[in-house]
Design a protein around this motif. Structure first.
Motif, PDB file in Angstrom:
ATOM      1  N   ASP A 189      13.820 -45.672 -18.918  1.00 33.26           N
ATOM      2  CA  ASP A 189      15.147 -45.473 -18.331  1.00 33.26           C
ATOM      3  C   ASP A 189      16.166 -45.074 -19.398  1.00 33.26           C
ATOM      4  O   ASP A 189      16.984 -44.172 -19.195  1.00 33.26           O
ATOM      5  CB  ASP A 189      15.608 -46.751 -17.619  1.00 33.26           C
ATOM      6  CG  ASP A 189      14.731 -47.090 -16.426  1.00 33.26           C
ATOM      7  OD1 ASP A 189      14.064 -46.182 -15.902  1.00 33.26           O
ATOM      8  OD2 ASP A 189      14.718 -48.270 -16.022  1.00 33.26           O
ATOM      9  N   TRP A 190      16.120 -45.770 -20.541  1.00 37.37           N
ATOM     10  CA  TRP A 190      17.001 -45.399 -21.649  1.00 37.37           C
ATOM     11  C   TRP A 190      16.659 -44.009 -22.172  1.00 37.37           C
ATOM     12  O   TRP A 190      17.551 -43.214 -22.488  1.00 37.37           O
ATOM     13  CB  TRP A 190      16.879 -46.427 -22.780  1.00 37.37           C
ATOM     14  CG  TRP A 190      17.734 -47.633 -22.602  1.00 37.37           C
ATOM     15  CD1 TRP A 190      17.367 -48.837 -22.073  1.00 37.37           C
ATOM     16  CD2 TRP A 190      19.124 -47.762 -22.937  1.00 37.37           C
ATOM     17  NE1 TRP A 190      18.433 -49.697 -22.055  1.00 37.37           N
ATOM     18  CE2 TRP A 190      19.519 -49.074 -22.590  1.00 37.37           C
ATOM     19  CE3 TRP A 190      20.058 -46.904 -23.504  1.00 37.37           C
ATOM     20  CZ2 TRP A 190      20.821 -49.536 -22.788  1.00 37.37           C
ATOM     21  CZ3 TRP A 190      21.365 -47.368 -23.695  1.00 37.37           C
ATOM     22  CH2 TRP A 190      21.737 -48.666 -23.339  1.00 37.37           C
ATOM     23  N   ALA A 191      15.361 -43.710 -22.249  1.00 37.56           N
ATOM     24  CA  ALA A 191      14.935 -42.427 -22.819  1.00 37.56           C
ATOM     25  C   ALA A 191      15.438 -41.264 -21.980  1.00 37.56           C
ATOM     26  O   ALA A 191      15.948 -40.269 -22.533  1.00 37.56           O
ATOM     27  CB  ALA A 191      13.406 -42.389 -22.925  1.00 37.56           C
ATOM     28  N   VAL A 192      15.308 -41.349 -20.658  1.00 41.01           N
ATOM     29  CA  VAL A 192      15.723 -40.223 -19.831  1.00 41.01           C
ATOM     30  C   VAL A 192      17.238 -40.087 -19.836  1.00 41.01           C
ATOM     31  O   VAL A 192      17.775 -38.965 -19.797  1.00 41.01           O
ATOM     32  CB  VAL A 192      15.180 -40.373 -18.397  1.00 41.01           C
ATOM     33  CG1 VAL A 192      15.922 -41.456 -17.621  1.00 41.01           C
ATOM     34  CG2 VAL A 192      15.272 -39.053 -17.643  1.00 41.01           C
ATOM     35  N   ALA A 193      17.972 -41.201 -19.911  1.00 42.44           N
ATOM     36  CA  ALA A 193      19.428 -41.124 -19.954  1.00 42.44           C
ATOM     37  C   ALA A 193      19.913 -40.494 -21.256  1.00 42.44           C
ATOM     38  O   ALA A 193      20.763 -39.593 -21.255  1.00 42.44           O
ATOM     39  CB  ALA A 193      20.035 -42.514 -19.767  1.00 42.44           C
ATOM     40  N   VAL A 194      19.358 -40.957 -22.368  1.00 43.54           N
ATOM     41  CA  VAL A 194      19.742 -40.396 -23.669  1.00 43.54           C
ATOM     42  C   VAL A 194      19.281 -38.944 -23.778  1.00 43.54           C
ATOM     43  O   VAL A 194      20.017 -38.075 -24.271  1.00 43.54           O
ATOM     44  CB  VAL A 194      19.144 -41.242 -24.812  1.00 43.54           C
ATOM     45  CG1 VAL A 194      19.374 -40.567 -26.162  1.00 43.54           C
ATOM     46  CG2 VAL A 194      19.752 -42.639 -24.811  1.00 43.54           C
ATOM     47  N   GLY A 195      18.073 -38.649 -23.296  1.00 43.23           N
ATOM     48  CA  GLY A 195      17.571 -37.281 -23.356  1.00 43.23           C
ATOM     49  C   GLY A 195      18.402 -36.316 -22.525  1.00 43.23           C
ATOM     50  O   GLY A 195      18.739 -35.214 -22.981  1.00 43.23           O
ATOM     51  N   ALA A 196      18.738 -36.732 -21.306  1.00 41.80           N
ATOM     52  CA  ALA A 196      19.557 -35.862 -20.453  1.00 41.80           C
ATOM     53  C   ALA A 196      20.939 -35.647 -21.061  1.00 41.80           C
ATOM     54  O   ALA A 196      21.483 -34.538 -21.022  1.00 41.80           O
ATOM     55  CB  ALA A 196      19.683 -36.465 -19.052  1.00 41.80           C
ATOM     56  N   GLY A 197      21.518 -36.698 -21.651  1.00 40.46           N
ATOM     57  CA  GLY A 197      22.821 -36.546 -22.295  1.00 40.46           C
ATOM     58  C   GLY A 197      22.771 -35.630 -23.501  1.00 40.46           C
ATOM     59  O   GLY A 197      23.655 -34.781 -23.691  1.00 40.46           O
ATOM     60  N   ALA A 198      21.735 -35.798 -24.323  1.00 39.18           N
ATOM     61  CA  ALA A 198      21.591 -34.929 -25.501  1.00 39.18           C
ATOM     62  C   ALA A 198      21.381 -33.479 -25.092  1.00 39.18           C
ATOM     63  O   ALA A 198      21.922 -32.551 -25.728  1.00 39.18           O
ATOM     64  CB  ALA A 198      20.426 -35.415 -26.362  1.00 39.18           C
ATOM     65  N   LEU A 199      20.604 -33.262 -24.041  1.00 33.79           N
ATOM     66  CA  LEU A 199      20.386 -31.894 -23.566  1.00 33.79           C
ATOM     67  C   LEU A 199      21.680 -31.291 -23.035  1.00 33.79           C
ATOM     68  O   LEU A 199      21.990 -30.119 -23.310  1.00 33.79           O
ATOM     69  CB  LEU A 199      19.307 -31.885 -22.483  1.00 33.79           C
ATOM     70  CG  LEU A 199      19.010 -30.529 -21.840  1.00 33.79           C
ATOM     71  CD1 LEU A 199      18.624 -29.489 -22.887  1.00 33.79           C
ATOM     72  CD2 LEU A 199      17.914 -30.655 -20.785  1.00 33.79           C
ATOM     73  N   LEU A 200      22.450 -32.080 -22.299  1.00 33.04           N
ATOM     74  CA  LEU A 200      23.718 -31.573 -21.771  1.00 33.04           C
ATOM     75  C   LEU A 200      24.691 -31.237 -22.898  1.00 33.04           C
ATOM     76  O   LEU A 200      25.335 -30.179 -22.890  1.00 33.04           O
ATOM     77  CB  LEU A 200      24.335 -32.601 -20.823  1.00 33.04           C
ATOM     78  CG  LEU A 200      25.687 -32.247 -20.204  1.00 33.04           C
ATOM     79  CD1 LEU A 200      25.612 -30.926 -19.448  1.00 33.04           C
ATOM     80  CD2 LEU A 200      26.173 -33.360 -19.277  1.00 33.04           C
ATOM     81  N   GLY A 201      24.798 -32.123 -23.881  1.00 33.28           N
ATOM     82  CA  GLY A 201      25.705 -31.865 -24.999  1.00 33.28           C
ATOM     83  C   GLY A 201      25.290 -30.656 -25.817  1.00 33.28           C
ATOM     84  O   GLY A 201      26.130 -29.807 -26.159  1.00 33.28           O
ATOM     85  N   SER A 202      24.014 -30.548 -26.132  1.00 28.15           N
ATOM     86  CA  SER A 202      23.550 -29.406 -26.924  1.00 28.15           C
ATOM     87  C   SER A 202      23.646 -28.110 -26.127  1.00 28.15           C
ATOM     88  O   SER A 202      23.991 -27.048 -26.687  1.00 28.15           O
ATOM     89  CB  SER A 202      22.114 -29.637 -27.385  1.00 28.15           C
ATOM     90  OG  SER A 202      21.253 -29.885 -26.290  1.00 28.15           O
ATOM     91  N   ALA A 203      23.357 -28.155 -24.825  1.00 27.99           N
ATOM     92  CA  ALA A 203      23.473 -26.946 -24.011  1.00 27.99           C
ATOM     93  C   ALA A 203      24.920 -26.480 -23.932  1.00 27.99           C
ATOM     94  O   ALA A 203      25.199 -25.276 -23.963  1.00 27.99           O
ATOM     95  CB  ALA A 203      22.920 -27.205 -22.609  1.00 27.99           C
ATOM     96  N   ALA A 204      25.856 -27.425 -23.837  1.00 24.35           N
ATOM     97  CA  ALA A 204      27.276 -27.044 -23.806  1.00 24.35           C
ATOM     98  C   ALA A 204      27.673 -26.344 -25.096  1.00 24.35           C
ATOM     99  O   ALA A 204      28.410 -25.348 -25.083  1.00 24.35           O
ATOM    100  CB  ALA A 204      28.139 -28.286 -23.579  1.00 24.35           C
ATOM    101  N   VAL A 205      27.156 -26.837 -26.235  1.00 22.25           N
ATOM    102  CA  VAL A 205      27.455 -26.194 -27.520  1.00 22.25           C
ATOM    103  C   VAL A 205      26.846 -24.797 -27.575  1.00 22.25           C
ATOM    104  O   VAL A 205      27.488 -23.826 -28.012  1.00 22.25           O
ATOM    105  CB  VAL A 205      26.935 -27.072 -28.674  1.00 22.25           C
ATOM    106  CG1 VAL A 205      27.040 -26.327 -30.004  1.00 22.25           C
ATOM    107  CG2 VAL A 205      27.709 -28.371 -28.746  1.00 22.25           C
ATOM    108  N   LEU A 206      25.611 -24.664 -27.124  1.00 18.12           N
ATOM    109  CA  LEU A 206      24.945 -23.359 -27.147  1.00 18.12           C
ATOM    110  C   LEU A 206      25.593 -22.369 -26.181  1.00 18.12           C
ATOM    111  O   LEU A 206      25.528 -21.159 -26.401  1.00 18.12           O
ATOM    112  CB  LEU A 206      23.462 -23.529 -26.809  1.00 18.12           C
ATOM    113  CG  LEU A 206      22.623 -24.268 -27.845  1.00 18.12           C
ATOM    114  CD1 LEU A 206      21.213 -24.508 -27.319  1.00 18.12           C
ATOM    115  CD2 LEU A 206      22.580 -23.499 -29.155  1.00 18.12           C
TER     116      LEU A 206
END
Length: 402
Positions: A90-107
């Protein structure tokens, strides 16, 4: 390819978000929705990580940001297929989805088409992912996911297959599109002063509202507090970047009386997806934020009339088009503000009690049955949403003067 990579990244984030329940505490599995511990849930963690990742990664190279994005995609997929079970997953998918969203916004930079693709994909998959799961429940017979992790794991094969396909293509597209990209200037760190307290404060207000009927003073007070919170955050962001947050919050408020998008069956799901795409396309070609907010106002007024005169609900069929139009019209914005704002539709929506279950002994046996006792006051919800749309429109007008 850049637009496609953002679309697929957004679908991965949104589909992961659609599987995260706001009542599932990441600190205590026994916590209920009204529990204080439920404030730390998957959606809150997604919002916190997205904001922090966007600000931190804006100072890195495009290659490093791409590596983080692809790694985050893999984390989400591993949890989806049951490789990371339990609370760790549960922690992994939450942190992973957040990291993907943040990095995608930067890209995405300030490329408006890329931002629009990312935003609408997160919005659509996040709101309609559960309905898509129901549509995918079609095939009998062996499914490869069961052979991989075993039927004893709580894995939905159809969701896992869809996620693996989307995420695999997303990882390839991210690499091809951004391996030679040059990033925009750094994000201001003061975005963290808005993005980190915002989901936590929203969680506190949701906790206060949980268990209360919409007509109660506690629920209405929490909703007023959420509106104030959205306004403060929007004006604290640089320039006009807060318009995206306000547009999403207005869409959430306008949806109160109809309880969201129409996705009861395959036809409604297809119609909602189609209207999202059409609304985004019109918003990209003819962006008029105040026309979109006017559309949300009309939707809210229609819901007031429908609740008063028992008319058939129509607002939920229009909401996808208008919400996508408003969202895309508010772009472009700084990547940090985009990563901060996108989770708002999920973290800043107050819970609405559909019914209060009272357990009464059954006459024929000792088994207790749940009796439907109350329903939400649709008039109160619709009027509250209408007021918020008006307030947000005025706030956007003030932001325009910056």
């Amino acid at each position: 390819m850049k637009v496609l990579s953002m679309l697929l990244a957004g679908l991965t984030v949104g589909y992961a978000v659609s599987d995260i329940r706001p009542s599932y505490s990441l600190l205590s599995r026994t916590a209920e929705f009204g529990s204080f511990w439920a404030i730390v849930n998957g959606l809150t963690v997604v919002a916190l990580v997205a904001c922090a990742a966007a600000v931190a990664l804006a100072r890195a190279s495009a290659r490093a940001v791409t590596v983080v994005a692809i790694a985050a995609v893999l984390v989400v997929v591993f949890q989806t297929v049951g490789t990371v079970p339990g609370m760790v997953g549960d922690w992994a998918v939450a942190v992973g989805a957040g990291a993907l969203l943040g990095s995608a916004a930067v890209l995405s930079g300030q490329h408006r088409a890329a931002q629009a693709s990312l935003s609408v994909a997160v919005l659509g998959a996040g709101l309609l992912g559960g309905a898509l799961d129901a549509v995918l429940q079609a095939n009998d017979g062996p499914v490869f996911v069961w052979d991989v992790v075993g039927a004893e794991d709580d894995v939905r094969p159809q969701r896992a297959i869809a996620m693996v396909i989307i995420a695999s293509v997303a990882a390839i597209a991210l690499f091809l599109a951004h391996r030679n990209q040059v990033l925009q200037p750094h994000e201001p760190r003061k975005v963290l002063l808005v993005g980190l307290p915002l989901p936590i404060a929203a969680g506190v207000l949701s906790w206060i509202a949980a268990g209360h009927e919409p007509r109660s003073g506690e629920w209405l007070g929490a909703f007023a507090g959420m509106t104030v919170l959205a306004l403060i955050a929007a004006f604290a962001l640089p320039g006009r970047d807060g318009r995206v947050l306000l547009a999403l919050f207005a869409g959430s408020a306008a949806a109160l009386g109809s309880f969201g998008f129409a996705a009861g069956d395959s036809a409604q799901l297809a119609a909602s997806v189609g209207l999202l795409i059409v609304g985004a396309g019109i918003g990209y070609r003819w962006p008029q934020l105040y026309v979109g907010l006017g559309g949300l106002f009309v939707v809210a007024v229609a819901q007031v009339l429908e609740s008063q005169f028992d008319l058939p609900e129509s607002a939920q069929f229009v909401l996808p088009l208008v919400t996508a139009y408003v969202l895309v019209s508010a772009l472009s914005t700084a990547p940090g503000s985009l990563a901060l704002s996108l989770p708002a539709l999920f973290t800043m929506a107050l819970p609405v009690t559909v019914f209060a279950a009272s357990y009464v002994p059954s006459l024929s046996s000792d088994v207790a049955v749940a009796a439907r006792t109350t329903e939400p006051d649709h008039l109160v919800l619709s009027v509250a949403g209408l007021v918020v749309v008006v307030v947000v429109t005025g706030a956007c007008a003030l932001l325009r003067r910056r």
